[in-house]
Design a protein around this motif. Structure first.
Motif, mmCIF file in Angstrom:
data_model
loop_
_atom_site.group_PDB
_atom_site.id
_atom_site.type_symbol
_atom_site.label_atom_id
_atom_site.label_comp_id
_atom_site.label_asym_id
_atom_site.label_seq_id
_atom_site.Cartn_x
_atom_site.Cartn_y
_atom_site.Cartn_z
ATOM 1 N N LYS A 79 45.830 18.011 -19.209
ATOM 2 C CA LYS A 79 44.601 18.081 -18.416
ATOM 3 C C LYS A 79 43.415 18.470 -19.292
ATOM 4 C CE LYS A 79 44.977 19.593 -14.260
ATOM 5 N NZ LYS A 79 45.153 20.477 -13.067
ATOM 6 N N ALA A 80 43.638 19.410 -20.214
ATOM 7 C CA ALA A 80 42.562 19.843 -21.111
ATOM 8 C C ALA A 80 42.080 18.691 -21.977
ATOM 9 C CB ALA A 80 43.046 20.994 -21.985
ATOM 10 N N LEU A 81 43.004 17.967 -22.588
ATOM 11 C CA LEU A 81 42.627 16.865 -23.469
ATOM 12 C C LEU A 81 42.012 15.713 -22.687
ATOM 13 C CD1 LEU A 81 45.756 16.966 -25.809
ATOM 14 C CD2 LEU A 81 43.409 17.635 -26.404
ATOM 15 N N GLY A 82 42.360 15.606 -21.406
ATOM 16 C CA GLY A 82 41.783 14.562 -20.568
ATOM 17 C C GLY A 82 40.307 14.757 -20.276
ATOM 18 N N LEU A 83 39.787 15.958 -20.562
ATOM 19 C CA LEU A 83 38.357 16.211 -20.371
ATOM 20 C C LEU A 83 37.508 15.572 -21.465
ATOM 21 C CD1 LEU A 83 38.512 19.994 -19.380
ATOM 22 C CD2 LEU A 83 37.946 18.091 -17.867
ATOM 23 N N TRP A 84 38.128 15.197 -22.573
ATOM 24 C CA TRP A 84 37.379 14.630 -23.695
ATOM 25 C C TRP A 84 37.068 13.160 -23.455
ATOM 26 C CZ3 TRP A 84 35.740 16.830 -28.409
ATOM 27 C CH2 TRP A 84 35.980 18.209 -28.494
ATOM 28 N N ARG A 85 35.800 12.785 -23.787
ATOM 29 C CA ARG A 85 35.339 11.409 -23.586
ATOM 30 C C ARG A 85 34.784 10.799 -24.870
ATOM 31 N NH1 ARG A 85 30.865 11.794 -21.163
ATOM 32 N NH2 ARG A 85 30.718 14.013 -21.657
ATOM 33 N N GLY A 86 34.926 11.509 -25.998
ATOM 34 C CA GLY A 86 34.387 11.006 -27.256
ATOM 35 C C GLY A 86 33.925 12.143 -28.133
ATOM 36 N N ASP A 87 33.075 11.831 -29.109
ATOM 37 C CA ASP A 87 32.573 12.849 -30.024
ATOM 38 C C ASP A 87 31.686 13.832 -29.260
ATOM 39 O OD1 ASP A 87 32.531 13.836 -32.688
ATOM 40 O OD2 ASP A 87 30.493 13.087 -32.943
ATOM 41 N N PRO A 88 31.880 15.151 -29.433
ATOM 42 C CA PRO A 88 31.101 16.114 -28.638
ATOM 43 C C PRO A 88 29.608 16.025 -28.898
ATOM 44 C CG PRO A 88 32.294 17.217 -30.410
ATOM 45 C CD PRO A 88 32.815 15.818 -30.353
ATOM 46 N N LEU A 89 28.852 16.150 -27.811
ATOM 47 C CA LEU A 89 27.380 16.119 -27.855
ATOM 48 C C LEU A 89 26.855 14.820 -28.466
ATOM 49 C CD1 LEU A 89 26.752 19.814 -28.969
ATOM 50 C CD2 LEU A 89 26.292 18.841 -26.716
ATOM 51 N N HIS A 90 27.577 13.757 -28.285
ATOM 52 C CA HIS A 90 27.137 12.464 -28.814
ATOM 53 C C HIS A 90 25.781 12.084 -28.207
ATOM 54 C CE1 HIS A 90 27.460 8.419 -30.430
ATOM 55 N NE2 HIS A 90 27.123 7.954 -29.249
ATOM 56 N N GLY A 91 24.875 11.627 -29.064
ATOM 57 C CA GLY A 91 23.561 11.217 -28.606
ATOM 58 C C GLY A 91 22.521 12.322 -28.651
ATOM 59 N N ILE A 92 22.939 13.533 -29.064
ATOM 60 C CA ILE A 92 22.013 14.659 -29.185
ATOM 61 C C ILE A 92 21.665 14.849 -30.658
ATOM 62 C CG2 ILE A 92 21.739 17.152 -28.858
ATOM 63 C CD1 ILE A 92 21.760 15.658 -26.268
ATOM 64 N N ASP A 93 20.408 15.212 -30.937
ATOM 65 C CA ASP A 93 20.023 15.569 -32.302
ATOM 66 C C ASP A 93 20.695 16.900 -32.649
ATOM 67 O OD1 ASP A 93 18.415 13.338 -32.478
ATOM 68 O OD2 ASP A 93 16.612 14.396 -31.818
ATOM 69 N N LEU A 94 21.686 16.856 -33.513
ATOM 70 C CA LEU A 94 22.467 18.056 -33.818
ATOM 71 C C LEU A 94 21.783 18.885 -34.900
ATOM 72 C CD1 LEU A 94 26.112 16.664 -33.678
ATOM 73 C CD2 LEU A 94 24.820 17.870 -31.913
#
Length: 238
Positions: free
Chosen positions: A142-157
């Motif tokens: 269930k925990a791993l199912g929360l992931w949808r890709g690279d974290p904070l994708h599309g944000i200026d890091l």
């Protein structure tokens, strides 16, 4: 907040950072936060969820250390816009709280996917340590199912957002390898081999998944292949 609070899965999460930043209400309606500065501001407030963040900190990070003269007034505009967007949903108010110490975004553990992920992983590891691999399997899955890709994708890091994204990636890697351990504990060796081969190819210097792959191969009667994995790891490390 108990683990049972996540029985409805990812649909119950309002703020998502484990992939592209997104927000939705309890009905699953997507909240369009498209402006770059508003998205960056939201990410910074989520990084410091439930803690007042000073105006100077937000200005410094939103403009990556090079704020314009109008930064303070611009920040107030972005706060107003973000507060209006969030209040247009069924979310409980107030979400963004203003105090003399700055601005705080009030977020429950059930509202942020990264917080839910941390709790599920911690409980999964505890169940595994207590000798309950089946329950550990369900929680880690269930925990791993929360992931949808690279974290904070599309944000200026910029600033503190880059280390946060890095920590999230590391936690994902560690939890995934915990999940492999659970599947090995449950004797699901055959179905792991292909996944572990892909994982070790992407993480060539991580010894833990190589050891997991060798164990899965050995248990499946493929000792020669397990030895090859060992030799390849030794070669990669020298």
């Amino acid at each position: 907040m108990g683990i049972g609070s996540y029985a409805t899965g990812a649909d119950a999460v309002l703020f998502r950072v484990l992939g592209p930043l997104s927000v939705s209400d309890h009905d699953g309606k997507f909240i369009d936060i498209s402006r770059r500065k508003n998205r960056g501001l939201l990410a910074l407030l989520l990084l410091h969820a439930n803690v007042a963040v000073s105006q100077s900190y937000l200005v410094e990070h939103l403009w990556d250390g090079r704020p314009p003269k109008s930064a303070d007034s611009n920040l107030k505009t972005y706060i107003f816009q973000l507060r209006r967007l969030l209040s247009s949903t069924h979310l409980p108010e107030p979400r963004i709280v203003t105090s003399r110490n700055g601005y705080a975004l009030t977020v429950g553990h059930e509202d942020l996917d990264a917080a839910a992920f941390d709790l599920l992983v911690a409980e999964g590891r505890r169940r595994l340590a207590d000798g309950d691999p089946r329950q550990a399997y369900e929680l880690l899955e269930k925990a791993l199912g929360l992931w949808r890709g690279d974290p904070l994708h599309g944000i200026d890091l910029a600033g503190d957002l880059a280390p946060w994204a890095g920590r999230l990636r590391e936690e994902h890697v560690s939890a995934t390898e915990d999940f492999f351990d659970v599947k090995l504990r449950l004797g699901r060796n055959w179905e792991l081999i292909g996944r572990l081969r892909a994982w070790t190819s992407a993480h060539t210097l991580r010894e833990r998944p190589h050891g997991q792959l060798m164990l899965a191969l050995h248990r499946s009667g493929r000792q020669a292949e397990a030895l090859d994995v060992y030799r390849n790891l030794r070669h990669a490390c020298h």
